[in-house]
Design a protein around this motif. Sequence first.
Motif, PDB file in Angstrom:
ATOM      1  N   TRP A  78       0.838  -1.185   0.000  1.00 25.07           N
ATOM      2  CA  TRP A  78       0.000   0.000   0.000  1.00 25.07           C
ATOM      3  C   TRP A  78       0.876   1.239   0.000  1.00 25.07           C
TER       4      TRP A  78
ATOM      5  N   SER B  22       0.621   5.693  -0.281  1.00 21.74           N
ATOM      6  CA  SER B  22      -0.251   6.853  -0.180  1.00 21.74           C
ATOM      7  C   SER B  22       0.229   7.876  -1.202  1.00 21.74           C
TER       8      SER B  22
ATOM      9  N   ARG C 256      -4.353   9.579  -1.026  1.00 23.37           N
ATOM     10  CA  ARG C 256      -5.167   8.422  -1.412  1.00 23.37           C
ATOM     11  C   ARG C 256      -4.317   7.163  -1.331  1.00 23.37           C
ATOM     12  N   GLU C 257      -4.914   6.109  -0.824  1.00 22.63           N
ATOM     13  CA  GLU C 257      -4.226   4.821  -0.727  1.00 22.63           C
ATOM     14  C   GLU C 257      -4.410   4.039  -2.026  1.00 22.63           C
ATOM     15  N   ARG C 258      -3.332   3.441  -2.481  1.00 20.49           N
ATOM     16  CA  ARG C 258      -3.422   2.556  -3.639  1.00 20.49           C
ATOM     17  C   ARG C 258      -2.397   1.432  -3.461  1.00 20.49           C
TER      18      ARG C 258
END
Length: 110
Positions: A64, A66, A70-72
Motif C-alpha cells: 500500500w 499513499s 489516497r491509498e493505492r
Amino acid sequence: MRPTAIRGHLDALILAVLADGPRHGYAIIEALQARSGGALDLPTGTVYPALRRLERAALLTGRWDSVGGRERRTYSLTRAGRHALAVQRAEWNEFAAVVGAVLRPVEGTP
C-alpha cells in the motif's frame, strides 16, 4: 476484441506489463490498453480479482502506498512471477506457431 479471447491468458498479460516495473492496479489496466493498441479495455472487475489471485499464488507482491492522500496498492513481480512469465511466454510462442501453421493457407488451396 471479444472478452472471451483472453480467457486463460489474463495472468500472463498482467505479469508481462509488470515485468517493466511496479504498477498500481489502474496503471496495469492502462498499460494493457496501451500495449494492445486499445484492443484490451478490461474492466476493474476483471483485473483486480486476477491481481489478488496472482498475489495469493506468490507471483506478485503488493504494498500500500499513499499518493496525494489516497491509498493505492502497487504490485511487483516476484522471482516466481518472473519464472511463471518466462514459462507462459514460451508456451504462448509454441501455441502461436502451431496455430499459425494450421491456419496458414496451403499453396494451391483457397
